[in-house]
Design an enzyme around this catalytic site. Sequence first.
Site, mmCIF file in Angstrom:
data_model
loop_
_atom_site.group_PDB
_atom_site.id
_atom_site.type_symbol
_atom_site.label_atom_id
_atom_site.label_comp_id
_atom_site.label_asym_id
_atom_site.label_seq_id
_atom_site.Cartn_x
_atom_site.Cartn_y
_atom_site.Cartn_z
ATOM 1 N N ASN A 7 22.967 36.658 43.540
ATOM 2 C CA ASN A 7 23.662 37.940 43.398
ATOM 3 C C ASN A 7 23.262 38.495 42.042
ATOM 4 O O ASN A 7 23.799 38.092 41.013
ATOM 5 C CB ASN A 7 25.173 37.705 43.488
ATOM 6 C CG ASN A 7 25.960 38.996 43.380
ATOM 7 O OD1 ASN A 7 25.405 40.056 43.090
ATOM 8 N ND2 ASN A 7 27.258 38.909 43.603
ATOM 9 N N ARG A 91 22.161 39.109 47.776
ATOM 10 C CA ARG A 91 23.163 40.124 48.021
ATOM 11 C C ARG A 91 22.562 41.472 47.626
ATOM 12 O O ARG A 91 22.034 41.628 46.536
ATOM 13 C CB ARG A 91 24.396 39.864 47.167
ATOM 14 C CG ARG A 91 25.408 40.962 47.323
ATOM 15 C CD ARG A 91 26.484 40.874 46.278
ATOM 16 N NE ARG A 91 27.477 41.890 46.514
ATOM 17 C CZ ARG A 91 28.179 42.469 45.549
ATOM 18 N NH1 ARG A 91 28.001 42.117 44.302
ATOM 19 N NH2 ARG A 91 29.068 43.380 45.839
ATOM 20 N N HIS A 180 32.031 45.393 50.379
ATOM 21 C CA HIS A 180 32.616 44.062 50.679
ATOM 22 C C HIS A 180 32.370 43.686 52.143
ATOM 23 O O HIS A 180 33.117 42.877 52.697
ATOM 24 C CB HIS A 180 34.150 44.038 50.473
ATOM 25 C CG HIS A 180 34.615 44.202 49.066
ATOM 26 N ND1 HIS A 180 35.715 44.954 48.750
ATOM 27 C CD2 HIS A 180 34.154 43.686 47.909
ATOM 28 C CE1 HIS A 180 35.916 44.908 47.438
ATOM 29 N NE2 HIS A 180 34.972 44.141 46.904
ATOM 30 N N HIS A 208 41.059 42.763 51.605
ATOM 31 C CA HIS A 208 40.286 42.051 50.576
ATOM 32 C C HIS A 208 40.788 42.581 49.238
ATOM 33 O O HIS A 208 40.470 43.702 48.839
ATOM 34 C CB HIS A 208 38.792 42.333 50.780
ATOM 35 C CG HIS A 208 37.922 41.735 49.711
ATOM 36 N ND1 HIS A 208 37.017 40.734 49.955
ATOM 37 C CD2 HIS A 208 37.814 42.008 48.380
ATOM 38 C CE1 HIS A 208 36.405 40.403 48.830
ATOM 39 N NE2 HIS A 208 36.870 41.170 47.862
ATOM 40 N N ASN A 211 39.295 42.036 42.168
ATOM 41 C CA ASN A 211 39.143 43.037 41.114
ATOM 42 C C ASN A 211 38.847 44.382 41.747
ATOM 43 O O ASN A 211 39.411 45.397 41.380
ATOM 44 C CB ASN A 211 37.988 42.647 40.193
ATOM 45 C CG ASN A 211 38.484 41.821 39.048
ATOM 46 O OD1 ASN A 211 39.553 42.078 38.511
ATOM 47 N ND2 ASN A 211 37.709 40.823 38.685
ATOM 48 N N ARG A 241 39.629 50.478 38.772
ATOM 49 C CA ARG A 241 39.284 51.720 39.491
ATOM 50 C C ARG A 241 40.557 52.386 40.015
ATOM 51 O O ARG A 241 41.467 51.695 40.476
ATOM 52 C CB ARG A 241 38.369 51.420 40.678
ATOM 53 C CG ARG A 241 37.006 50.905 40.303
ATOM 54 C CD ARG A 241 36.113 50.832 41.538
ATOM 55 N NE ARG A 241 34.952 49.995 41.291
ATOM 56 C CZ ARG A 241 34.660 48.900 41.984
ATOM 57 N NH1 ARG A 241 35.424 48.511 42.994
ATOM 58 N NH2 ARG A 241 33.593 48.202 41.687
ATOM 59 N N ASP A 283 44.065 42.321 35.223
ATOM 60 C CA ASP A 283 44.198 41.012 35.860
ATOM 61 C C ASP A 283 45.632 40.812 36.371
ATOM 62 O O ASP A 283 46.594 40.961 35.617
ATOM 63 C CB ASP A 283 43.848 39.927 34.834
ATOM 64 C CG ASP A 283 43.693 38.568 35.487
ATOM 65 O OD1 ASP A 283 42.563 38.073 35.508
ATOM 66 O OD2 ASP A 283 44.709 38.026 35.981
ATOM 67 N N GLY A 333 44.607 38.461 47.180
ATOM 68 C CA GLY A 333 45.040 38.201 48.563
ATOM 69 C C GLY A 333 45.247 36.730 48.849
ATOM 70 O O GLY A 333 46.160 36.338 49.584
ATOM 71 N N GLU A 334 44.411 35.881 48.235
ATOM 72 C CA GLU A 334 44.504 34.443 48.508
ATOM 73 C C GLU A 334 45.576 33.747 47.677
ATOM 74 O O GLU A 334 46.088 32.699 48.075
ATOM 75 C CB GLU A 334 43.148 33.765 48.200
ATOM 76 C CG GLU A 334 42.068 34.141 49.193
ATOM 77 C CD GLU A 334 40.676 33.718 48.720
ATOM 78 O OE1 GLU A 334 40.564 32.765 47.939
ATOM 79 O OE2 GLU A 334 39.707 34.375 49.141
ATOM 80 N N GLU A 384 31.672 34.692 50.159
ATOM 81 C CA GLU A 384 30.536 35.588 50.372
ATOM 82 C C GLU A 384 29.212 34.842 50.253
ATOM 83 O O GLU A 384 28.261 35.151 50.974
ATOM 84 C CB GLU A 384 30.608 36.766 49.397
ATOM 85 C CG GLU A 384 31.732 37.721 49.797
ATOM 86 C CD GLU A 384 32.067 38.771 48.761
ATOM 87 O OE1 GLU A 384 32.819 38.456 47.829
ATOM 88 O OE2 GLU A 384 31.587 39.909 48.884
HETATM 89 P P1 ADP Z 1 36.174 39.940 42.204
HETATM 90 O O1 ADP Z 1 36.412 41.266 42.861
HETATM 91 O O2 ADP Z 1 35.706 40.049 40.791
HETATM 92 O O3 ADP Z 1 35.414 38.940 43.052
HETATM 93 P P2 ADP Z 1 38.420 38.165 42.658
HETATM 94 O O4 ADP Z 1 38.378 38.166 44.126
HETATM 95 O O5 ADP Z 1 38.050 36.930 41.925
HETATM 96 O O6 ADP Z 1 37.646 39.377 42.028
HETATM 97 O O7 ADP Z 1 39.919 38.575 42.223
HETATM 98 C C1 ADP Z 1 40.313 38.739 40.908
HETATM 99 C C2 ADP Z 1 41.806 39.068 40.882
HETATM 100 O O8 ADP Z 1 42.511 37.978 41.501
HETATM 101 C C3 ADP Z 1 42.388 39.223 39.487
HETATM 102 O O9 ADP Z 1 43.345 40.282 39.477
HETATM 103 C C4 ADP Z 1 43.094 37.901 39.284
HETATM 104 O O10 ADP Z 1 44.195 38.029 38.421
HETATM 105 C C5 ADP Z 1 43.560 37.592 40.676
HETATM 106 N N1 ADP Z 1 43.823 36.147 40.805
HETATM 107 C C6 ADP Z 1 42.940 35.148 40.981
HETATM 108 N N2 ADP Z 1 43.565 33.949 41.011
HETATM 109 C C7 ADP Z 1 44.870 34.201 40.836
HETATM 110 C C8 ADP Z 1 46.051 33.401 40.753
HETATM 111 N N3 ADP Z 1 45.980 32.082 40.854
HETATM 112 N N4 ADP Z 1 47.232 34.023 40.572
HETATM 113 C C9 ADP Z 1 47.293 35.372 40.446
HETATM 114 N N5 ADP Z 1 46.238 36.181 40.511
HETATM 115 C C10 ADP Z 1 45.055 35.609 40.700
#
Ligand code: ADP
Length: 398
Positions: A7, A91, A180, A208, A211, A241, A283, A333-334, A384
Amino acid sequence: MNILVINCGSSSLKYQLINSDTEAVLAKGLCERIGIEGSQITYQPAGGEKEVTVSPMPTHTQAIQMVLDALTNKKSGVIASLAEVGAVGHRVVHGGEKFTSSTVITDEAMKAIEECNDLAPLHNPANLIGIRVCSELMPNVPQVGVFDTAFHQTMPAKAYLYGLPIEYYKNYKVRRYGFHGTSHSFVSKRAVEFLGLDKDNSKVIVCHLGNGSSISAVQNGKCVDTTMGLTPLEGVVMGTRSGSIDPAIVEYIAKKENLDLAGVMNVLNKKSGLQGMSGVSSDMRDLRAAAAEGNEDAKNAIEVLCYGIAKYVGGYVAAMNGVDAIVFTAGIGENVGMIREKVCSYLGFLGVTIDAKANEAMGEEVVISGADSKVKVAVIPTNEELAIARETKRLVEA
Ligand code: ADP
């Protein structure tokens, strides 16, 4: 077969070496500050220590050479030589209307990707550099391009056309593309399997939330709508954004803040969203901590995000005339049950209920809806890199 997944960004490069038969990650890492003072490579073999090496990388050629050296290094490498790399999967952010699925890289494909550069000027040129350098360093290894936009190419015109003069679509290809796509495809497919749905008679909404965030409506395995548009700026509120706003705000803010177009776009892409709304952070972890301490702006940012997601979900239920499953994926989401719960609190009219205990899950595949819920709600971790490796294997073996 071992597949190197790349990537490639303008100044960074993430990589994973994946055994496509066992789907195990053999090693992964990233190069940072390519072309900038202080560049470094991080390399982590499976089960081994993470190594960080500071070394000049004036161009992507040195960066990719360092990745290949790390993978084949006598001490901590995971393969004896580059002959053990069967293919490289790249990617690629924008495939325009040219690419409706992944492609084996040929001179013709490179030209077609280049023709999409205007649509993603920050990303596509960097993705192309990655492809060129890998082709030079590994001339006999097949290269595959996997596009963020491809999965969304099944959207009907009513979903992808904007209310603009039609010449803008016809002459400049201004339309919704969505991003995505690799994640939306991977997660929606997995949701059908995991939840025991009938693929050819299924309505799935994928949220999804990372960030960058986007939501898609997937009917019978095909994307019918998604929230991101010509660029990844459209849709829900994201880390930095703005997501969708009244377009007239652009002119209004330009005048008030004495900014030119580039200045306003910079605000919308980098200084807005959760970061801008809260004044705290992009974050979610920081945002939750601030909200817990009573920061009203952080609390509002979280409310705006969840309300916005719920409205898109409601809209997509209308678009598909129903929904079987709502799925959460990516960093937020996860991992953040509170966000999932808040989004679902708006969906009682669909008969959605949540199992509070199951919803405590973080980063695992799990059903979080209650036994009585009329719609299944689940968490499905996205991957991904694995999706790119699978696509690469499929095309190389075809
Ligand atoms: P990207 O779009 O850069 O791939 P990610 O899918 O890694 O981003 O998501 C980043 C977001 O997920 C951030 O807002 C981060 O705070 C949040 N995040 C990741 N792990 C946790 C967690 N354990 N608890 C709360 N938020 C989390």
